[in-house]
Design a protein around this motif. Structure first.
Motif, PDB file in Angstrom:
ATOM      1  N   ALA A 116       9.217   4.766   6.166  1.00  0.00           N
ATOM      2  CA  ALA A 116      10.426   4.905   6.987  1.00  0.00           C
ATOM      3  C   ALA A 116      10.236   5.999   8.046  1.00  0.00           C
ATOM      4  O   ALA A 116      10.849   5.944   9.121  1.00  0.00           O
ATOM      5  N   ARG A 117       9.394   6.987   7.746  1.00  0.00           N
ATOM      6  CA  ARG A 117       9.097   8.049   8.728  1.00  0.00           C
ATOM      7  C   ARG A 117       8.081   7.590   9.762  1.00  0.00           C
ATOM      8  O   ARG A 117       7.785   8.313  10.713  1.00  0.00           O
ATOM      9  N   GLY A 118       7.470   6.437   9.531  1.00  0.00           N
ATOM     10  CA  GLY A 118       6.471   5.939  10.466  1.00  0.00           C
ATOM     11  C   GLY A 118       5.038   6.080   9.976  1.00  0.00           C
ATOM     12  O   GLY A 118       4.094   5.674  10.667  1.00  0.00           O
ATOM     13  N   ALA A 119       4.867   6.678   8.794  1.00  0.00           N
ATOM     14  CA  ALA A 119       3.514   6.824   8.245  1.00  0.00           C
ATOM     15  C   ALA A 119       3.033   5.479   7.700  1.00  0.00           C
ATOM     16  O   ALA A 119       3.838   4.636   7.307  1.00  0.00           O
ATOM     17  N   ARG A 120       1.725   5.298   7.705  1.00  0.00           N
ATOM     18  CA  ARG A 120       1.138   4.095   7.108  1.00  0.00           C
ATOM     19  C   ARG A 120       0.299   4.527   5.908  1.00  0.00           C
ATOM     20  O   ARG A 120      -0.799   5.054   6.072  1.00  0.00           O
ATOM     21  N   VAL A 121       0.869   4.342   4.739  1.00  0.00           N
ATOM     22  CA  VAL A 121       0.225   4.772   3.488  1.00  0.00           C
ATOM     23  C   VAL A 121       0.274   3.603   2.498  1.00  0.00           C
ATOM     24  O   VAL A 121       1.195   3.474   1.711  1.00  0.00           O
ATOM     25  N   TRP A 122      -0.727   2.758   2.552  1.00  0.00           N
ATOM     26  CA  TRP A 122      -0.699   1.502   1.804  1.00  0.00           C
ATOM     27  C   TRP A 122      -1.265   1.694   0.393  1.00  0.00           C
ATOM     28  O   TRP A 122      -2.452   1.966   0.245  1.00  0.00           O
ATOM     29  N   PRO A 123      -0.444   1.514  -0.640  1.00  0.00           N
ATOM     30  CA  PRO A 123      -0.975   1.557  -2.002  1.00  0.00           C
ATOM     31  C   PRO A 123      -1.658   0.231  -2.341  1.00  0.00           C
ATOM     32  O   PRO A 123      -1.114  -0.832  -2.052  1.00  0.00           O
ATOM     33  N   GLN A 124      -2.839   0.306  -2.921  1.00  0.00           N
ATOM     34  CA  GLN A 124      -3.526  -0.926  -3.325  1.00  0.00           C
ATOM     35  C   GLN A 124      -3.233  -1.226  -4.791  1.00  0.00           C
ATOM     36  O   GLN A 124      -3.370  -0.348  -5.650  1.00  0.00           O
ATOM     37  N   VAL A 125      -2.853  -2.472  -5.046  1.00  0.00           N
ATOM     38  CA  VAL A 125      -2.534  -2.908  -6.408  1.00  0.00           C
ATOM     39  C   VAL A 125      -3.378  -4.131  -6.740  1.00  0.00           C
ATOM     40  O   VAL A 125      -3.446  -5.072  -5.945  1.00  0.00           O
ATOM     41  N   GLN A 126      -3.997  -4.109  -7.903  1.00  0.00           N
ATOM     42  CA  GLN A 126      -4.822  -5.240  -8.317  1.00  0.00           C
ATOM     43  C   GLN A 126      -3.958  -6.302  -8.977  1.00  0.00           C
ATOM     44  O   GLN A 126      -2.880  -6.016  -9.495  1.00  0.00           O
ATOM     45  N   THR A 127      -4.462  -7.540  -8.945  1.00  0.00           N
ATOM     46  CA  THR A 127      -3.714  -8.638  -9.568  1.00  0.00           C
ATOM     47  C   THR A 127      -4.049  -8.769 -11.043  1.00  0.00           C
ATOM     48  O   THR A 127      -3.187  -9.109 -11.849  1.00  0.00           O
ATOM     49  N   ARG A 128      -5.302  -8.538 -11.418  1.00  0.00           N
ATOM     50  CA  ARG A 128      -5.709  -8.838 -12.798  1.00  0.00           C
ATOM     51  C   ARG A 128      -5.228  -7.752 -13.752  1.00  0.00           C
ATOM     52  O   ARG A 128      -5.098  -6.582 -13.361  1.00  0.00           O
ATOM     53  N   PRO A 129      -4.992  -8.134 -14.997  1.00  0.00           N
ATOM     54  CA  PRO A 129      -4.661  -7.107 -15.990  1.00  0.00           C
ATOM     55  C   PRO A 129      -5.895  -6.266 -16.301  1.00  0.00           C
ATOM     56  O   PRO A 129      -7.015  -6.639 -15.962  1.00  0.00           O
ATOM     57  N   ILE A 130      -5.662  -5.129 -16.924  1.00  0.00           N
ATOM     58  CA  ILE A 130      -6.774  -4.249 -17.281  1.00  0.00           C
ATOM     59  C   ILE A 130      -7.188  -4.520 -18.717  1.00  0.00           C
ATOM     60  O   ILE A 130      -6.360  -4.517 -19.633  1.00  0.00           O
ATOM     61  N   ASP A 131      -8.463  -4.768 -18.896  1.00  0.00           N
ATOM     62  CA  ASP A 131      -9.030  -4.968 -20.220  1.00  0.00           C
ATOM     63  C   ASP A 131      -9.720  -3.684 -20.657  1.00  0.00           C
ATOM     64  O   ASP A 131     -10.207  -2.918 -19.827  1.00  0.00           O
TER      65      ASP A 131
END
Lengths: 561, 82
Positions: free
Chosen positions: A286-301
């Motif tokens: 909302a402040r204009g920063a670009r801070v993209w969190p990466q999230v994986q699709t697969r579960p963690i084994d």
């Protein structure tokens, strides 16, 4: 005449717009027409009942080493991935002086589990600069590569051993800026850094010795080019992650650059923490920063053997005690001893919910090969015993070199993960392709996205899922003319069957140089993969001639067909 | 922060495919934050709290977690000659 026409497909163009029936025509390396195409083509693909999409872009991989002997980044390409971002987490293989090669090999071995023998037998060290490395990998490239340059290696280049000891002087920071500038001019997509990783001596990697002014100085160079900064924050601690996220936002705003951080994953006990992180992400956007969190699709084994201490059994004191304090001989003796064994089995009875998820994944004896991939419950039934006893017996028979997998132990609340993946500021990624090769398979995450979250759970639409891993990714990383199916764009295209696509079964294969092994998944439901207008992989014919490019560097663009 | 304590302990899957321990710290104002510990940090934490079972960590001061994390991350520092 067109070079290639894909006919009768259901076009999902990557924009998020509804799918529509159309033909897609390609000439050279470009898409030239989408609609009803009547003219003949040199090559045609029947895509009836299939989906035609832009090629997928995987923003978090560690294929740096593998690309030296495998320009396809197998099996990523066969899963429909046409572009990979390499060099994440502060580690790249260039720029690298000859005297630092073994240091980097050690770090790749420690952090990515790339065997030392793979480097010895699979790598001809004929580069030092980033430009020379790009020239080296481009020779056999079948997949597009957007290479990050690693902060740790830039530090090593400029500071030598001091890179692993202290902050940099003003002169050294200026030196690092100059080296980064050269790398970006040679085609690097950005810079990666890490606040977490350890080297082969379990000491902080060089990037962790940087102070704030060094990061700021390097980010200012990224700003000159508008390129990306990728970081690994202290993801194990919610407060530290948010603090680092705030720093990242200031950097993004000050230098007008996109930034991304990973990993963010949802376990049952950190749901609130992820919610807090995402709230701060939204505030910073909302402040204009670009801070993209990466999230994986697969579960963690969780993978484990009894040869290495693991916390998996920490709630069972007898088990944890022998795993933590026992030598291999002690553990073997405890498993073989009748009284001890009885005690262990009784204690493990409380683990009952775990057994359906425990899989025997690797053993070296011929006799036990037939059990690989089966759950302990299935093996126990065949042996006329219990799952706990089957695990103990297999471990004894394999001299403790029996490897087990507890599947879906984390990031496995599908409703919550689906919601997170749908979040407009979440960047789907963090596959770690090419890394952790002896622990688990890092391929097929896109297949899992389509099978689990789109087809089975209907947590997101096919169009949204495709957009997330194509045009959204291209936009975040500043990769032009890719990620959409529209005339004038480069023809990176994936054709797949939405009814059958999935991530495929995991298997242990012997295809790493130096007689090495790794876990992979064969693609399932992917029909054809096209890179820069050329067919790079088909379900029937496998891998084809090289046609990948290095993105988005101007030097790389001169190589385009 | 001096009164912050461990309020919950749970087994967790980590990014690297290993088992970790998620320790929730509860602050005096009621706020909570999870901290993930690796196998080495957990061993140090159990020893420092004289706990034989992870559930016995509940109620112990946050300083034990801080010290365990520090000891774990520093365990190979200044031993470059190994």
């Amino acid at each position: 005449m067109h070079d290639l026409v894909i006919r009768n497909g259901n076009v999902v163009d990557g924009s998020g717009a509804p799918a529509y029936k159309a033909d897609v025509a390609v000439k050279g390396n470009r898409i030239v027409e989408i609609g009803e195409i009547t003219g003949a083509a040199r090559e045609e693909i029947d895509a009836t009942d299939k989906v035609v999409t832009p090629g997928f872009i995987d923003p978090h991989t560690h294929f740096d080493a593998q690309l030296l002997w495998d320009g396809c980044a197998k099996p990523a390409l066969s899963h429909g991935v046409t572009t990979i971002v390499s060099g994440n987490c502060s580690l790249s293989l260039a720029p690298l002086k000859a005297k630092h090669r073994m240091k980097l090999v050690g770090m790749f071995n420690q952090i990515e589990e790339m065997p030392l023998k793979a480097f010895e037998e699979g790598v001809v060290w004929d580069w030092e600069t980033f430009s020379e490395y790009i020239t080296r990998i481009r020779k056999d490239l079948a997949i597009n590569v957007a290479p990050l340059v690693g902060h740790s290696v830039i530090r090593l280049w400029v500071m030598n051993d001091a890179a692993m000891e202290r902050t940099a002087t003003d002169a050294e920071i200026a030196g690092m800026q100059a080296v980064l500038r050269q790398c970006l001019e040679a085609g690097a997509v950005g810079l990666s850094t890490s606040y977490v990783d350890m080297d082969e001596r379990l000491q902080p990697v060089p990037s962790r010795f940087a102070d704030a002014r060094e990061i700021d100085a390097l980010a200012s160079v990224l700003g000159e080019f508008g390129r990306v900064l990728q970081i690994v924050p202290e993801f194990y601690d919610a407060d530290l992650t948010i603090a680092r996220l705030d720093q990242l936002a200031e950097t993004s705003l000050k230098h007008n650059i996109p930034t991304t951080f990973s990993p963010v994953f949802l376990n049952a006990d950190n749901v609130d923490a992820v919610a807090r992180v995402m709230k701060r992400v939204d505030e910073q956007f909302a402040r204009g920063a670009r801070v993209w969190p990466q999230v994986q699709t697969r579960p963690i084994d969780i993978s484990f053997s009894f040869a290495v201490p693991s916390l998996l059994f920490i709630r069972f004191p007898s088990w944890y005690h022998i795993m933590r304090f026992g030598t291999p001989d002690d553990i073997m003796a405890a498993f073989a001893d009748k009284d001890n064994r009885k005690k262990l089995i009784e204690e493990a009875a409380a683990l009952a919910p775990l057994w359906p998820n425990l899989v025997f994944r690797h053993g070296k004896t011929d006799a036990n090969q037939k059990y690989i991939g089966q759950t302990l419950a299935e093996i126990a039934e065949q042996r006329g015993t219990t799952p706990v006893e089957a695990m103990i017996d297999l471990s004894l028979e394999e001299d403790l070199d029996a490897h087990f997998l507890a599947s879906g132990m984390g990031h496995n609340d599908s409703a919550a993960v689906g919601g997170l993946l749908n979040h407009p500021h979440v960047h789907i990624g963090a596959s770690d392709g090419g890394a952790h090769i002896l622990s688990f398979s890092t391929y097929g995450d896109t297949g899992y996205l389509f099978s689990h979250f789109v087809r089975d759970l209907k947590a997101m639409s096919l169009e949204s899922a495709v957009k997330k891993i194509t045009s959204d990714t291209a936009a975040i990383w500043g990769i032009p003319e890719r990620g959409l199916l529209q005339p004038g764009y480069v023809a990176d295209i994936t054709v797949f069957d939405p009814a059958t696509v999935k991530r495929g079964e995991e298997k242990f294969v012997n295809d790493v140089p130096g007689d090495g092994y790794r876990y992979v998944r064969d693609s399932h439901g992917i029909e054809t993969v096209i890179v820069s207008g050329a067919i790079a992989w088909t379900k029937q014919g496998g891998y084809k001639d090289a046609c990948g490019e290095v993105l988005p560097g101007p030097e790389a663009k001169t190589v385009a067909a | 922060m001096s009164g912050a304590v461990i309020s919950r302990v749970q087994l967790a899957a980590t990014h690297d495919g290993e088992a970790g321990l998620m320790v929730t710290i509860r602050f005096e104002n009621g706020g909570e934050t999870p901290v993930a510990l690796d196998e080495h940090a957990v061993r140090i934490l159990l020893e420092s709290c004289r706990a034989e079972h992870p559930d016995q960590l509940v109620g112990r001061g946050w300083g034990h977690v801080r010290d365990a994390l520090e000891a774990s991350s520093n365990r190979f520092m200044n031993s470059n000659d190994q």
